[in-house]
Design a protein around this motif. Structure first.
Motif, mmCIF file in Angstrom:
data_model
loop_
_atom_site.group_PDB
_atom_site.id
_atom_site.type_symbol
_atom_site.label_atom_id
_atom_site.label_comp_id
_atom_site.label_asym_id
_atom_site.label_seq_id
_atom_site.Cartn_x
_atom_site.Cartn_y
_atom_site.Cartn_z
ATOM 1 N N ILE A 197 0.974 -1.269 0.157
ATOM 2 C CA ILE A 197 -0.353 0.643 0.130
ATOM 3 C C ILE A 197 0.820 1.532 -0.161
ATOM 4 O O ILE A 197 1.444 1.023 0.669
ATOM 5 N N ARG A 207 1.013 5.762 0.433
ATOM 6 C CA ARG A 207 0.585 6.601 0.364
ATOM 7 C C ARG A 207 0.837 7.588 0.290
ATOM 8 O O ARG A 207 2.126 7.449 0.709
ATOM 9 N N VAL A 260 1.345 12.447 1.257
ATOM 10 C CA VAL A 260 0.662 13.607 1.467
ATOM 11 C C VAL A 260 1.376 14.701 1.573
ATOM 12 O O VAL A 260 2.560 14.419 1.881
ATOM 13 N N TRP A 318 -2.121 11.894 15.517
ATOM 14 C CA TRP A 318 -3.016 11.423 14.454
ATOM 15 C C TRP A 318 -2.692 9.574 14.095
ATOM 16 O O TRP A 318 -3.412 9.340 13.695
ATOM 17 N N LEU A 319 -2.043 8.872 15.364
ATOM 18 C CA LEU A 319 -1.950 8.007 14.381
ATOM 19 C C LEU A 319 -2.894 6.651 16.213
ATOM 20 O O LEU A 319 -3.363 5.696 15.954
ATOM 21 N N LEU A 361 -4.909 -8.366 4.562
ATOM 22 C CA LEU A 361 -5.444 -7.138 4.173
ATOM 23 C C LEU A 361 -6.806 -6.304 4.980
ATOM 24 O O LEU A 361 -6.180 -5.543 5.532
ATOM 25 N N HIS A 365 -6.369 -5.856 8.635
ATOM 26 C CA HIS A 365 -4.541 -4.602 9.264
ATOM 27 C C HIS A 365 -5.394 -3.557 9.514
ATOM 28 O O HIS A 365 -4.355 -2.885 10.429
ATOM 29 N N ALA A 366 -6.412 -3.056 9.567
ATOM 30 C CA ALA A 366 -6.648 -1.779 9.828
ATOM 31 C C ALA A 366 -6.697 -1.331 11.214
ATOM 32 O O ALA A 366 -7.572 -0.450 11.395
ATOM 33 N N LEU A 405 -16.078 1.245 7.589
ATOM 34 C CA LEU A 405 -16.983 1.045 6.134
ATOM 35 C C LEU A 405 -18.310 1.938 6.557
ATOM 36 O O LEU A 405 -18.842 2.380 6.139
ATOM 37 N N VAL A 410 -11.818 -3.627 -1.021
ATOM 38 C CA VAL A 410 -11.971 -3.268 0.442
ATOM 39 C C VAL A 410 -10.587 -2.548 0.456
ATOM 40 O O VAL A 410 -10.189 -1.602 1.221
ATOM 41 N N ARG A 411 -9.417 -3.296 -0.323
ATOM 42 C CA ARG A 411 -7.971 -2.788 -0.072
ATOM 43 C C ARG A 411 -7.512 -1.150 -0.763
ATOM 44 O O ARG A 411 -6.852 -0.769 0.120
ATOM 45 N N PHE A 467 -10.007 0.497 0.217
ATOM 46 C CA PHE A 467 -10.865 1.190 1.915
ATOM 47 C C PHE A 467 -9.360 0.713 2.177
ATOM 48 O O PHE A 467 -9.158 2.066 3.724
ATOM 49 N N LEU A 468 -8.537 0.561 2.908
ATOM 50 C CA LEU A 468 -7.492 0.185 4.059
ATOM 51 C C LEU A 468 -6.727 1.143 3.245
ATOM 52 O O LEU A 468 -6.228 2.481 3.873
ATOM 53 N N ASP A 469 -6.474 1.188 2.503
ATOM 54 C CA ASP A 469 -5.625 2.356 1.221
ATOM 55 C C ASP A 469 -6.048 3.925 2.586
ATOM 56 O O ASP A 469 -5.372 4.542 2.415
ATOM 57 N N GLU A 470 -7.340 4.017 1.802
ATOM 58 C CA GLU A 470 -8.073 4.994 3.294
ATOM 59 C C GLU A 470 -7.527 4.839 4.575
ATOM 60 O O GLU A 470 -7.745 6.635 5.258
ATOM 61 N N PHE A 471 -7.160 3.854 4.840
ATOM 62 C CA PHE A 471 -6.666 4.084 6.304
ATOM 63 C C PHE A 471 -5.872 4.843 6.845
ATOM 64 O O PHE A 471 -5.631 5.481 7.325
ATOM 65 N N TRP A 472 -4.795 4.773 5.979
ATOM 66 C CA TRP A 472 -3.464 5.700 6.083
ATOM 67 C C TRP A 472 -3.540 6.395 5.413
ATOM 68 O O TRP A 472 -3.234 7.746 5.883
ATOM 69 N N ALA A 473 -4.428 6.901 4.443
ATOM 70 C CA ALA A 473 -4.791 8.567 3.799
ATOM 71 C C ALA A 473 -5.504 8.600 4.726
ATOM 72 O O ALA A 473 -5.336 10.175 4.835
ATOM 73 N N ARG A 510 -5.305 8.553 7.871
ATOM 74 C CA ARG A 510 -4.061 9.195 9.262
ATOM 75 C C ARG A 510 -3.311 9.972 9.161
ATOM 76 O O ARG A 510 -2.632 11.323 10.012
ATOM 77 N N LEU A 511 -3.113 10.123 7.432
ATOM 78 C CA LEU A 511 -2.322 10.912 7.143
ATOM 79 C C LEU A 511 -2.780 12.558 7.537
ATOM 80 O O LEU A 511 -1.767 13.207 6.731
ATOM 81 N N ASP A 512 -3.635 11.851 6.543
ATOM 82 C CA ASP A 512 -4.391 13.262 6.598
ATOM 83 C C ASP A 512 -4.418 14.833 8.005
ATOM 84 O O ASP A 512 -3.869 15.421 7.984
#
Lengths: 148, 115
Positions: free
Chosen positions: A7, A9, A11, A33-34, A123, A126-127, A137, B76-77, B79-85, B87-89
């Motif tokens: 993954i 990301r 910013v 933040w985390l 995957l 993991h969140a 969701l 949903v992967r 969506f998991l991208d979104e988890f980090w997205a 958090r990073l926001d």
């Protein structure tokens, strides 16, 4: 075990790499933040412990991310392992790696986060747990609905 | 993605997913888990989950068996991208606030500036 693409990301942050870096290695800042609670020893082999809130109920759903710093190169790069002590999360301690790179860009910093070594079956959880992922969701859907 | 989101928006469907995450269960056993929900309602939830590709349905005699389809969560992967997205926001907001605070400390206020 099949692994899948990491993954990735990114910013852009209007702050110096030094400032951003602190948010990965200073526990009080990481808690902004985390994680809800963090214990960090930012040097190779040092602990990277993060408590994540699973859902909104305060008495339930705390997930313990028990990682270890692999690389600490301020203010450019930080790498730590990522895994949970709760078996239901299905991301065992030490099994995955998060790599963060900070690059100066204009007056700010480009932050790139790469989450490596996530096997496909893991995957989905993991969140911070299967439950969390599903509840997030649901929350996202609810927010969408409210927005109309 | 929409079908997946709608499928998991309902708490009972999330509960069903948890039940059949690691084991395949017959519809009857799933229904029995919900004392307060009618059997047809459970059948409906199972259908929604199946149509969203989140559970696999298998017939064995007269029974229908269900289990989670992990590949159904491929979306949903994202969506998991979104988890980090997400958090990073938050990281961005917090780091920028921190930066402003630092800069304000470094630059003493000019006389007459409002506080």
């Amino acid at each position: 075990m099949t692994t899948v693409d990491p993954i990735v990301r990114e910013v852009y942050v209007e702050a110096t790499p030094e400032t951003v870096f602190e948010f990965y290695v200073d526990p009080r800042k990481l808690e902004r933040w985390l994680a809800v609670e963090a214990t960090l020893d930012p040097r190779p082999g040092g602990v990277c412990l993060q408590v994540h809130a699973g859902d909104d109920r305060p008495d339930s759903g705390l997930f313990h991310m028990e990682g270890e710093f692999v690389t600490v190169d301020p203010p450019k790069r930080v790498v730590f392992t990522w895994g949970f002590t709760e078996p239901e999360v299905n991301v065992p301690v030490g099994s995955t790696t998060v790599e963060v790179s900070l690059t100066p860009e204009g007056s700010g910093t480009r932050v790139q986060l790469v989450h490596h070594d996530l096997p496909p079956s893991e995957l989905a959880s993991h969140a911070g747990g299967w439950a969390t992922m599903l509840d997030r969701l649901a929350a996202a859907v609810a927010a969408e609905v409210e927005r109309g | 993605m929409q079908a997946v989101l709608e499928a998991v928006a309902e708490p009972r469907r999330r509960e069903i997913l948890r039940l059949v995450r690691t084991t395949e269960l017959p519809a009857g056993v799933i229904a029995a888990h919900f004392a307060d929900v009618s059997r047809p309602a459970i059948s409906f939830h199972l259908r929604v989950l199946r149509d969203a590709g989140l559970v696999a349905e298998r017939r064995e005699g007269t029974r229908r068996l269900y289990r989670v389809r992990p590949e159904g969560f491929a979306e949903v992967r994202a969506f998991l991208d979104e988890f980090w997205a997400d958090r990073l926001d938050v990281l961005r907001v917090e780091a920028e606030a921190e930066e402003r605070r630092k800069r304000a400390q470094q630059q003493p206020r000019k006389e007459g500036d409002p506080t």
